[in-house]
Enzyme design. Structure first.
Site, PDB file in Angstrom:
ATOM      1  N   ARG A  98      63.146  38.991  57.956  1.00  0.00           N
ATOM      2  CA  ARG A  98      62.573  38.238  56.827  1.00  0.00           C
ATOM      3  C   ARG A  98      62.780  36.733  57.048  1.00  0.00           C
ATOM      4  O   ARG A  98      63.791  36.169  56.668  1.00  0.00           O
ATOM      5  CB  ARG A  98      63.247  38.683  55.536  1.00  0.00           C
ATOM      6  CG  ARG A  98      62.823  37.923  54.305  1.00  0.00           C
ATOM      7  CD  ARG A  98      61.453  38.238  53.800  1.00  0.00           C
ATOM      8  NE  ARG A  98      61.338  39.598  53.303  1.00  0.00           N
ATOM      9  CZ  ARG A  98      60.147  40.198  53.102  1.00  0.00           C
ATOM     10  NH1 ARG A  98      59.023  39.553  53.344  1.00  0.00           N
ATOM     11  NH2 ARG A  98      60.109  41.447  52.666  1.00  0.00           N
ATOM     12  N   GLN A 121      53.245  48.150  56.653  1.00  0.00           N
ATOM     13  CA  GLN A 121      52.613  46.906  56.184  1.00  0.00           C
ATOM     14  C   GLN A 121      52.594  45.900  57.338  1.00  0.00           C
ATOM     15  O   GLN A 121      53.548  45.791  58.100  1.00  0.00           O
ATOM     16  CB  GLN A 121      53.441  46.375  54.993  1.00  0.00           C
ATOM     17  CG  GLN A 121      53.289  44.910  54.719  1.00  0.00           C
ATOM     18  CD  GLN A 121      52.748  44.607  53.322  1.00  0.00           C
ATOM     19  OE1 GLN A 121      52.009  45.384  52.734  1.00  0.00           O
ATOM     20  NE2 GLN A 121      53.118  43.450  52.807  1.00  0.00           N
ATOM     21  N   GLU A 181      50.552  30.562  56.466  1.00  0.00           N
ATOM     22  CA  GLU A 181      50.365  31.470  57.598  1.00  0.00           C
ATOM     23  C   GLU A 181      48.991  31.225  58.223  1.00  0.00           C
ATOM     24  O   GLU A 181      48.003  31.114  57.503  1.00  0.00           O
ATOM     25  CB  GLU A 181      50.466  32.915  57.100  1.00  0.00           C
ATOM     26  CG  GLU A 181      51.661  33.140  56.167  1.00  0.00           C
ATOM     27  CD  GLU A 181      51.578  34.476  55.421  1.00  0.00           C
ATOM     28  OE1 GLU A 181      50.914  35.407  55.915  1.00  0.00           O
ATOM     29  OE2 GLU A 181      52.181  34.570  54.344  1.00  0.00           O
ATOM     30  N   ASP A 231      49.688  34.186  46.206  1.00  0.00           N
ATOM     31  CA  ASP A 231      49.421  35.081  47.337  1.00  0.00           C
ATOM     32  C   ASP A 231      47.915  35.017  47.611  1.00  0.00           C
ATOM     33  O   ASP A 231      47.138  35.758  47.026  1.00  0.00           O
ATOM     34  CB  ASP A 231      49.866  36.514  46.981  1.00  0.00           C
ATOM     35  CG  ASP A 231      49.929  37.415  48.198  1.00  0.00           C
ATOM     36  OD1 ASP A 231      49.495  36.980  49.284  1.00  0.00           O
ATOM     37  OD2 ASP A 231      50.411  38.557  48.060  1.00  0.00           O
ATOM     38  N   HIS A 239      52.954  34.561  60.441  1.00  0.00           N
ATOM     39  CA  HIS A 239      53.375  34.569  59.032  1.00  0.00           C
ATOM     40  C   HIS A 239      54.570  33.615  58.860  1.00  0.00           C
ATOM     41  O   HIS A 239      55.713  34.054  58.715  1.00  0.00           O
ATOM     42  CB  HIS A 239      53.766  36.012  58.706  1.00  0.00           C
ATOM     43  CG  HIS A 239      54.069  36.324  57.280  1.00  0.00           C
ATOM     44  ND1 HIS A 239      54.890  35.562  56.494  1.00  0.00           N
ATOM     45  CD2 HIS A 239      53.650  37.344  56.502  1.00  0.00           C
ATOM     46  CE1 HIS A 239      54.976  36.107  55.295  1.00  0.00           C
ATOM     47  NE2 HIS A 239      54.239  37.191  55.275  1.00  0.00           N
TER      48      HIS A 239
HETATM   49  C1  BG6 Z   1      52.069  37.883  52.805  1.00  0.00           C
HETATM   50  C2  BG6 Z   1      51.128  38.715  51.979  1.00  0.00           C
HETATM   51  O1  BG6 Z   1      51.406  37.472  53.963  1.00  0.00           O
HETATM   52  O2  BG6 Z   1      53.194  38.660  53.165  1.00  0.00           O
HETATM   53  C3  BG6 Z   1      51.881  39.235  50.748  1.00  0.00           C
HETATM   54  O3  BG6 Z   1      50.013  37.947  51.594  1.00  0.00           O
HETATM   55  C4  BG6 Z   1      53.127  39.973  51.166  1.00  0.00           C
HETATM   56  O4  BG6 Z   1      51.035  40.075  49.994  1.00  0.00           O
HETATM   57  C5  BG6 Z   1      53.956  39.066  52.059  1.00  0.00           C
HETATM   58  O5  BG6 Z   1      53.867  40.342  50.009  1.00  0.00           O
HETATM   59  C6  BG6 Z   1      55.257  39.693  52.555  1.00  0.00           C
HETATM   60  O6  BG6 Z   1      55.019  40.879  53.205  1.00  0.00           O
HETATM   61  P1  BG6 Z   1      56.225  41.735  53.781  1.00  0.00           P
HETATM   62  O7  BG6 Z   1      55.629  42.987  54.336  1.00  0.00           O
HETATM   63  O8  BG6 Z   1      56.858  40.913  54.872  1.00  0.00           O
HETATM   64  O9  BG6 Z   1      57.161  41.980  52.628  1.00  0.00           O
END
Ligand code: BG6
Length: 303
Positions: free
Chosen positions: A78, A97, A274, A215, A170
């Site tokens: 993160r 995701q 991003e 977002d 990101h």
């Molecule tokens: C962003 C998305 O790029 O990433 C969000 O637009 C998402 O919707 C965020 O919540 C974090 O994603 P993750 O999978 O790292 O928790």
């Protein structure tokens, strides 16, 4: 791994402190590269090929990394720059995701140091054996560290068919306080508001301020974006090539509390801007072709 250039030191003189690359066991015992240059320091985990740290000497870190991040196989880190590929978000039928690139262990292929002190590394993602439906591709990530941080995701389609994918770098930035920043460079650009069921809207503001959860996927924009941080008196520039989308994300209060790997109050110290190709800007890469997504991150004193 091929070492392209070495730093030269005169006999009898102490070894120059910079540039220097050290292989370490990072957090969670995951392998990591620590890079020192005359201008800056950086850290790259092989897990996800994730740059987790970039800092110019005498400046606060440019990249934000959560104190609560997991550092474990199969889990995303993160903060820093997770590589989102080959899909963004969680389309129907996908289990993870943001794709799988950020949770794979990448290989270090090459490292180079130029006489001025710049360090570059090239990483490659191993074959995607667990996704046999994907076309045969080579996925590389090139990171260059000097007074700026430059990252480039390169996708080479070696198969005989088209490859459709999304990608996104990101990037989590450190800010003094999220209430004290303006994001500049997106005026007049259409965006998909993920908090309103992907409704398409147009950005009317020259300087975007953040005062609640945001977002958004800005589409059809190659623009450079600036984050002007009046609290840290710093402007961060996000310059990009091969990217038609910019995503702006801050989880704000409720989502921060809901995320296990993010501190409840950390939303105040970060903003994600991003660069990638998402939604309507997804890439269709014909056989034999190469797609490049390149981002240069730099900072200067806020004027
Ligand atoms: C962003 C998305 O790029 O990433 C969000 O637009 C998402 O919707 C965020 O919540 C974090 O994603 P993750 O999978 O790292 O928790």
């Amino acid at each position: 791994m091929r070492l392209m250039a070495k730093t030269r030191t005169k006999p009898g003189k102490p070894k120059a402190a910079y540039p220097r690359v050290t292989f370490l066991e990072g957090r969670g015992d995951l392998p990591m590269l620590e890079i020192m240059t005359p201008w800056s320091s950086a850290e790259i985990y092989l897990h996800g090929a994730q740059v987790t740290h970039f800092k110019k000497h005498n400046e606060p870190p440019l990249l934000f990394l959560s104190q609560c991040s997991r550092f474990a196989l199969g889990e995303p880190i993160r903060g820093g720059i997770p590589i989102i590929f080959p899909w963004f978000g969680k389309p129907a039928g996908k289990e993870t995701q943001h794709g799988f690139a950020r949770i794979k262990d990448w290989e270090l292929k090459e490292m180079a140091m130029t006489p001025d002190g710049t360090v570059s590394v090239r990483l490659q993602m191993p074959e995607w054996l667990d996704s046999p439906d994907l076309p045969d591709c080579i996925l590389e990530y090139r990171v260059t560290v000097n007074v700026a941080l430059t990252v480039e995701l390169v996708i080479m389609n070696r198969s005989g068919r088209d490859f459709g994918f999304e990608n996104c770098l990101h990037t989590y930035f450190t800010v003094g306080d999220v209430g004290d920043l303006s994001i500049v460079g997106l005026k007049g650009v259409d965006y998909l508001d993920q908090l309103a069921g992907f409704a398409r809207k147009t950005e009317t503001r020259g300087a975007i301020r953040i005062s609640s959860e945001v977002d958004r996927i800005y589409v059809d924009t190659p623009n450079t974006v600036e984050i002007r941080d009046s609290s840290l008196r710093r402007t961060i520039r996000v310059e990009k090539e091969g990217s038609a989308s910019t995503v702006v994300w801050n989880p704000w209060i409720a989502k921060s509390k809901a995320m296990q790997d993010f501190g409840d109050d950390e939303y105040r110290q970060m903003i994600c801007v991003e660069s990638g190709n998402v939604a309507a800007n997804a890439v269709n890469l014909p056989p034999g072709q190469t797609a490049r997504l390149k981002v240069r991150l730099s900072s200067s004193k806020l004027k």
